[in-house]
Design a protein around this motif. Structure first.
Motif, mmCIF file in Angstrom:
data_model
loop_
_atom_site.group_PDB
_atom_site.id
_atom_site.type_symbol
_atom_site.label_atom_id
_atom_site.label_comp_id
_atom_site.label_asym_id
_atom_site.label_seq_id
_atom_site.Cartn_x
_atom_site.Cartn_y
_atom_site.Cartn_z
ATOM 1 N N VAL A 15 56.897 0.394 -27.409
ATOM 2 C CA VAL A 15 57.711 -0.730 -27.871
ATOM 3 C C VAL A 15 57.447 -0.946 -29.359
ATOM 4 O O VAL A 15 56.298 -1.170 -29.773
ATOM 5 C CB VAL A 15 57.386 -2.016 -27.089
ATOM 6 N N VAL A 16 58.519 -0.858 -30.159
ATOM 7 C CA VAL A 16 58.392 -0.971 -31.611
ATOM 8 C C VAL A 16 59.293 -2.098 -32.121
ATOM 9 O O VAL A 16 60.522 -1.941 -32.150
ATOM 10 C CB VAL A 16 58.788 0.346 -32.310
ATOM 11 N N PRO A 17 58.726 -3.241 -32.515
ATOM 12 C CA PRO A 17 59.542 -4.295 -33.131
ATOM 13 C C PRO A 17 59.997 -3.846 -34.519
ATOM 14 O O PRO A 17 59.227 -3.227 -35.273
ATOM 15 C CB PRO A 17 58.579 -5.480 -33.243
ATOM 16 N N GLY A 80 56.893 -11.682 -31.649
ATOM 17 C CA GLY A 80 56.680 -11.946 -30.230
ATOM 18 C C GLY A 80 57.958 -11.829 -29.430
ATOM 19 O O GLY A 80 57.965 -11.279 -28.329
ATOM 20 N N ASN A 81 59.051 -12.352 -29.963
ATOM 21 C CA ASN A 81 60.331 -12.238 -29.273
ATOM 22 C C ASN A 81 60.734 -10.776 -29.095
ATOM 23 O O ASN A 81 61.257 -10.388 -28.050
ATOM 24 C CB ASN A 81 61.418 -12.989 -30.049
ATOM 25 N N PHE A 184 53.539 -13.933 -34.363
ATOM 26 C CA PHE A 184 52.407 -13.012 -34.448
ATOM 27 C C PHE A 184 51.318 -13.307 -33.422
ATOM 28 O O PHE A 184 50.447 -12.468 -33.180
ATOM 29 C CB PHE A 184 51.811 -13.034 -35.861
ATOM 30 N N LEU A 185 51.339 -14.493 -32.797
ATOM 31 C CA LEU A 185 50.321 -14.828 -31.803
ATOM 32 C C LEU A 185 50.631 -14.255 -30.413
ATOM 33 O O LEU A 185 49.866 -14.486 -29.476
ATOM 34 C CB LEU A 185 50.156 -16.340 -31.692
ATOM 35 N N VAL A 221 47.174 -20.275 -47.696
ATOM 36 C CA VAL A 221 46.529 -21.402 -47.021
ATOM 37 C C VAL A 221 47.367 -21.828 -45.823
ATOM 38 O O VAL A 221 46.845 -22.181 -44.758
ATOM 39 C CB VAL A 221 46.328 -22.574 -48.006
ATOM 40 N N SER A 222 48.694 -21.802 -45.988
ATOM 41 C CA SER A 222 49.572 -22.203 -44.886
ATOM 42 C C SER A 222 49.419 -21.273 -43.684
ATOM 43 O O SER A 222 49.578 -21.701 -42.534
ATOM 44 C CB SER A 222 51.030 -22.218 -45.350
ATOM 45 N N ASP A 223 49.106 -19.986 -43.944
ATOM 46 C CA ASP A 223 48.902 -19.052 -42.843
ATOM 47 C C ASP A 223 47.665 -19.436 -42.036
ATOM 48 O O ASP A 223 47.667 -19.358 -40.802
ATOM 49 C CB ASP A 223 48.741 -17.616 -43.377
#
Length: 251
Positions: A15-17, A80-81, A184-185, A221-223
């Motif tokens: 599976v390759v996004p 993730g989707n 990404f989680l 920082v937001s990441d």
């Protein structure tokens, strides 16, 4: 139309996004086709919200051959989707979740093949002490911090929840409906569910591809803030996931 129940002829589903992957896609597919020269495998390319020619290029490069068949799909934006949609389409005995630019060449697959017995999940792990991965100091600190947060908030013992993942296909297709992270989680949540179930997990060393020379970190920082909020969200979802998994066992 494909029947997405398990197909015993297919050993590995890949599976390759794809998101704005036009620069790397053709080369990646070519390398996979050159590598998979025995048995039968499938490559599932899932485009998610690209703004370049990725989708048109995917349609062009997806050419079946005696050892590799292709499936094309689209999903909402978010890694993730894309992974979830791809998993739902898989038919193989094993499933590999990887990136569009083959970050570890094929070292993750080769290492997984050495494991006997084969665990339900094999992680191509940058955290493995034998891995050969060069990263700048900022990215190392971010990765270390993320690992410590996961251990503290989720009780996770897996060193790298965002490496490539090779999983038992039947197990993965059964649990993917419980993995609701859109970004990404996704793989972190997948590993979290596996640990809650007591599923066997092994991390194997990987070698970073020569195409992936060290680059300055783009972590903001937001990441870091988003990472913390995301892990808290996964922790809060533990009760729901446990209840859903328990209900399935009872049924």
């Amino acid at each position: 139309m494909h029947d997405h129940a398990r197909d015993h002829r297919i050993d590995l589903s890949i599976v390759v996004p794809l998101h704005n992957s036009a620069m790397v896609l053709a080369r990646t597919v070519e390398r996979w086709v050159d590598y998979l020269t025995e048995g039968h495998h499938e490559i599932i390319l899932v485009e998610n919200g690209s703004t370049d020619i990725t989708w048109a290029l995917a349609q062009e490069v997806a050419r079946d051959n005696p050892h590799v068949s292709f499936q094309l799909a689209r999903s909402d934006k978010g890694m993730g989707n894309a992974l979830r949609r791809g998993i739902e389409l898989t038919r193989g005995r094993h499933v590999l979740l990887t990136a569009d630019d083959l970050p570890f060449d094929f070292t993750d697959i080769e290492q997984a093949r050495t494991l006997d017995p084969r665990p339900r999940i094999v992680v191509g792990s940058k955290a493995h002490p034998e891995s050969e991965v060069s990263r700048d100091v900022h990215r190392k600190l971010y990765t270390y911090g993320y690992r410590q947060f996961r251990r503290a908030l989720l009780g996770s013992k897996v060193g790298d929840s965002q490496g490539t993942i090779i999983a038992d296909g039947d197990w993965l297709r059964q649990v993917v409906g419980h993995v609701d992270e859109p970004g990404f989680l996704f793989t972190t949540q997948l590993i979290f569910i596996a640990e809650l179930q007591g599923v066997s997990i092994s991390e194997v060393p990987v070698v970073l591809s020569s195409d992936h020379s060290p680059k300055p970190s783009t972590v903001r920082v937001s990441d870091v803030w988003d990472m913390g909020l995301g892990l808290l969200r996964l922790r809060k979802g533990r009760t729901r996931i446990n209840a859903e998994l328990t209900a399935e066992v009872v049924e």
